[in-house]
Design an enzyme around this catalytic site. Structure first.
Site, PDB file in Angstrom:
ATOM      1  N   LYS A  87     -40.701 -22.003  -5.676  1.00 13.15           N
ATOM      2  CA  LYS A  87     -40.655 -23.402  -6.105  1.00 13.15           C
ATOM      3  C   LYS A  87     -41.250 -23.490  -7.508  1.00 13.15           C
ATOM      4  CE  LYS A  87     -41.552 -27.830  -3.846  1.00 13.15           C
ATOM      5  NZ  LYS A  87     -42.458 -28.491  -2.897  1.00 13.15           N
TER       6      LYS A  87
HETATM    7  C1  E4P Z   1     -41.405 -31.702  -2.349  1.00 11.94           C
HETATM    8  O1  E4P Z   1     -41.038 -30.594  -2.005  1.00 11.94           O
HETATM    9  C2  E4P Z   1     -42.785 -32.174  -2.270  1.00 11.94           C
HETATM   10  O2  E4P Z   1     -43.536 -31.286  -1.477  1.00 11.94           O
HETATM   11  C3  E4P Z   1     -42.949 -33.496  -1.589  1.00 11.94           C
HETATM   12  O3  E4P Z   1     -41.785 -33.965  -0.958  1.00 11.94           O
HETATM   13  C4  E4P Z   1     -43.769 -34.485  -2.332  1.00 11.94           C
HETATM   14  O4  E4P Z   1     -43.854 -35.640  -1.552  1.00 11.94           O
HETATM   15  P1  E4P Z   1     -45.005 -36.720  -1.677  1.00 11.94           P
HETATM   16  O5  E4P Z   1     -44.558 -37.743  -2.672  1.00 11.94           O
HETATM   17  O6  E4P Z   1     -45.091 -37.286  -0.282  1.00 11.94           O
HETATM   18  O7  E4P Z   1     -46.257 -36.004  -2.084  1.00 11.94           O
END
Ligand code: E4P
Length: 220
Positions: A87
């Site tokens: 990622k």
């Molecule tokens: C994406 O992969 C992130 O981990 C995530 O969806 C972020 O979400 P949040 O806005 O709930 O922190």
């Protein structure tokens, strides 16, 4: 549409996996910290534990923000398991690194995407997944689902194979709307996945059926 769970909590991952509808996991440094996971060895051990539970892709986020750091970390993460998806943040060095990983056959998830232009760049670099954060856009009174629609249109116009991984999902209706739009994947907390299954009329209807069955069984 694939269901990913957005957590580093092993119990939640097991519960979603046992439900039989889980296709993968996404994590991020905040989610790892929430579980108290720190230190390189513990982080690696935690990714291995997640990979042992889930049948599907597991996103592991790099911490480095310059090209060489991203490459070094990504190569280490990718070695852990075939399920690992590196990622990478949507920054210039991230895009360059995604291009490199794509040439090497290493799966990537381009994260922290908030505009159609960013999603277009991620696809051109060869990202496996692009993660538009729809909930965080909604949080600032912007149209998160509108962004998913824009990306779907652009990718379909040119046949990009990068999968739209709708992220920052807050509730079950986000998931249903992403499915209507044609997102390839949603990543959400366990609560959103289980909320999809619930309906008060199902609960009251089942209670009625069971009570009628018991009454009928008691009659001569
Ligand atoms: C994406 O992969 C992130 O981990 C995530 O969806 C972020 O979400 P949040 O806005 O709930 O922190």
């Amino acid at each position: 549409m694939k269901f990913f769970i957005d957590t580093a909590n092993l119990d939640d991952i097991k519960e979603a996996q046992d439900l039989g509808v889980l296709d993968g996991v996404t994590t991020n440094p905040s989610l790892m910290a929430k579980e108290g996971i720190s230190g390189q060895q513990n982080i690696i051990a935690h990714y291995n534990a997640i990979c042992a539970i889930v049948d599907g892709d597991v996103s592991a986020e790099v911490i480095g923000t310059n090209y060489q750091e991203i490459i070094n970390e990504g190569l280490e993460l990718a070695k852990l398991d075939d399920k690992i998806v590196v990622k990478v943040p949507m920054i210039k060095d991230g895009i360059k690194a995604i291009k490199y990983f794509s040439k090497e056959g290493i799966k990537t998830n381009c994260t922290l995407v908030f505009s159609a232009g960013q999603a277009l760049s991620a696809a051109k670099a060869g990202a496996t997944y692009v993660s538009p954060f729809l909930g965080r856009l909604d949080d600032i009174s912007t149209d998160g689902l509108g962004l998913i629609e824009e990306i779907r249109l652009i990718y379909d116009n040119y046949g990009y194979t990068t999968q739209i991984l709708a992220a920052s999902i807050r509730h079950a209706m986000h998931m249903v709307n992403c499915a209507k739009i044609g997102a390839d994947v949603t990543t959400s907390p366990l609560s959103a996945i289980t909320a999809l299954i619930k309906h008060p009329l199902t609960d009251s209807g089942l209670a009625q059926f069971l009570s009628d069955h018991t009454k009928a069984a008691g009659r001569p």
